[in-house]
Design an enzyme around this catalytic site. Structure first.
Site, short mmCIF file in Angstrom:
data_model
loop_
_atom_site.label_atom_id
_atom_site.label_comp_id
_atom_site.label_asym_id
_atom_site.label_seq_id
_atom_site.Cartn_x
_atom_site.Cartn_y
_atom_site.Cartn_z
N ASP A 105 65.76 27.49 -37.44
CA ASP A 105 65.03 26.93 -36.29
C ASP A 105 63.58 27.39 -36.27
OD1 ASP A 105 64.31 25.81 -33.91
OD2 ASP A 105 65.68 26.98 -32.67
N ASP A 146 59.19 20.58 -36.03
CA ASP A 146 60.36 21.39 -35.67
C ASP A 146 61.55 21.03 -36.55
OD1 ASP A 146 62.02 23.16 -34.18
OD2 ASP A 146 62.77 21.43 -33.06
#
Length: 440
Positions: free
Chosen positions: A108, A322
């Protein structure tokens, strides 16, 4: 479990130990595996392609709220890790503790603190794999409250009976993890064929974890830009460089996330754009200037600052890249203009998405759809997205994997597929190179 009482020396000791370990190594490699890939140990053959996509899209919308929540609130070496694709999320395979305990956690770039579920699990979500037991590890040490790491975690408290630092991570979709902050030995695969063990890595040992977490993942590997992320903790040893290449959702291959000199993205076809530093240091902000559909260039129009639209307030740093968000989110006006041009270019009858999640869909059974490429024009870098990176098969439908947003612009992981993406945090530059991920 003992408790470490350190202050300034904690991170200095970590870097010294890490450099000594890496100085004789060629680097390390960790797998990146998509959760729904047949390569994943948690692959569910009974789940349909539509089921997996629907779940990924739902998570993408809840994930986007995470960003809104956060906005308001020496010798070069190469480290690599395999990435496992899983329903729009990619899992890193690493080991923690002594003896080594294997963990699959979500890679992440939008989070900092790395954490995993730990025994005793007072209130944990269902997890398929065994849960890490810190009592069984000889290298686990809880951190006391008077440490820089405890101060850096943001939301922390002090357990009075033993002065242990307790953290709480809350995400925008109401998911949360609470536990004790600790240091542990993390072990990664190596590009030299040898495993690399990195001592005194700061992480969260989660004893109460709940929300939208999937049972295939044990936690989160924080790759953001904040002080407690794995990238920041390794920064001096890896010269602030890491890169990854995300395989497609249907690929049977795994990919790699690399750290250090092997993470440098260079050669023919490479384009680069500045990483913009902003108040929230976790996120990697880029500047998107326009999107090209065919011969039509659609400008990203800036807006005046407002509480409702914090991301669209300036020209610089108007989109986040992201790895944990499946879809790409665009400002509503830019999205509408792009969709209109796509409809003209495709020139076929559209079909509504039964889930009402994706805006632009076509029936693949009745239409032979000629899908155009899209070009995302970042500052200094034109990134061409082939149809396989901008459209997804959703049952009998082919849908655009992008949606409008009134909050944040996010360049999601479907748009990043089959691009080698390199982060140079020393020079604040992000590079793209088209490639076929999984065949690197």
């Amino acid at each position: 479990m003992a408790t470490i009482c350190t202050s300034f020396s904690l991170f200095s000791l970590f870097i010294i130990q890490l450099i000594i370990i890496l100085s004789s190594a060629a680097g390390f490699t960790v797998d990146l595996i998509h959760r729904d890939s047949p390569q994943s140990p948690f692959y569910n053959p009974s789940a349909t392609k539509t089921d997996r996509l629907t779940n990924a899209v739902r998570r993408s919308f809840t994930r986007a709220s995470h960003f809104k929540k956060r906005s308001s609130t020496l010798a070069p070496n190469s480290i690599q890790s395999e990435i496992i694709p899983t329903s729009g999320e990619y899992l890193m395979n690493i080991s923690i503790g002594t003896p080594r305990f294997e963990v699959l956690a979500i890679a992440d770039t939008g989070s900092d603190l790395t954490w995993t579920q730990c025994k005793p699990c007072e209130d944990c979500y269902k997890q398929n794999a065994p849960i890490f037991d810190p009592v069984q590890s000889s290298t686990y040490r809880a951190l006391e409250c008077q440490t820089r790491a405890c101060e850096a975690v943001g939301s922390s408290s002090c357990r009075q009976d033993d002065n242990t630092c307790e953290y709480t991570m809350r995400y925008g979709d109401q998911s949360q993890s609470t536990g004790e902050l600790a240091v542990e030995t993390f072990t990664f695969g190596s590009s030299s064929g040898r495993a690399l063990s990195v001592p005194t890595t700061v992480f969260g040992c989660g004893h109460s974890n709940s929300g939208t977490f999937n049972e295939t993942a044990s936690g989160i590997i924080g790759l953001g830009g904040g002080p407690l992320s794995i990238v920041t903790q390794l920064r001096e040893a890896i010269n602030g460089k890491f890169s990854y290449c995300l395989v497609s959702l249907e690929s049977n291959s795994t990919s790699k996330i690399s750290f250090g000199e092997d993470a440098v993205v260079s050669g023919e076809g490479v384009v680069s754009t500045p990483i913009v530093k902003k108040e929230v240091d976790t996120f990697y902000y880029l500047t998107l200037e326009s999107i090209t559909v065919g011969n039509k260039s659609l400008a990203y129009k800036t807006k005046q600052p407002s509480e409702a639209e914090p991301m669209y307030s300036g020209e610089e740093g108007n989109i986040i890249i992201d790895s944990g968000t499946t879809l790409t989110f665009l400002p509503a006006d830019l999205y509408e203009a792009m969709e209109n041009e796509l409809v003209k270019a495709i020139n076929k009858e559209t079909t509504p998405d039964p889930q009402q999640s994706l805006r632009l869909c076509y029936d693949s059974n009745t239409n032979v759809v000629d899908l155009p490429a899209l070009t995302f024009n970042f500052r200094g870098a034109e990134v061409v997205l082939p149809p396989s990176s901008s459209f997804i098969q959703n049952g009998d439908l082919i849908c655009l994997a992008m949606v409008p947003s009134n909050d944040f612009a996010i360049f999601g992981n479907l748009s990043q597929m089959d691009l080698l993406i390199g982060y140079d945090l020393e020079n604040n530059v992000l590079s793209f190179m088209p490639t076929e991920c999984g065949k690197q």
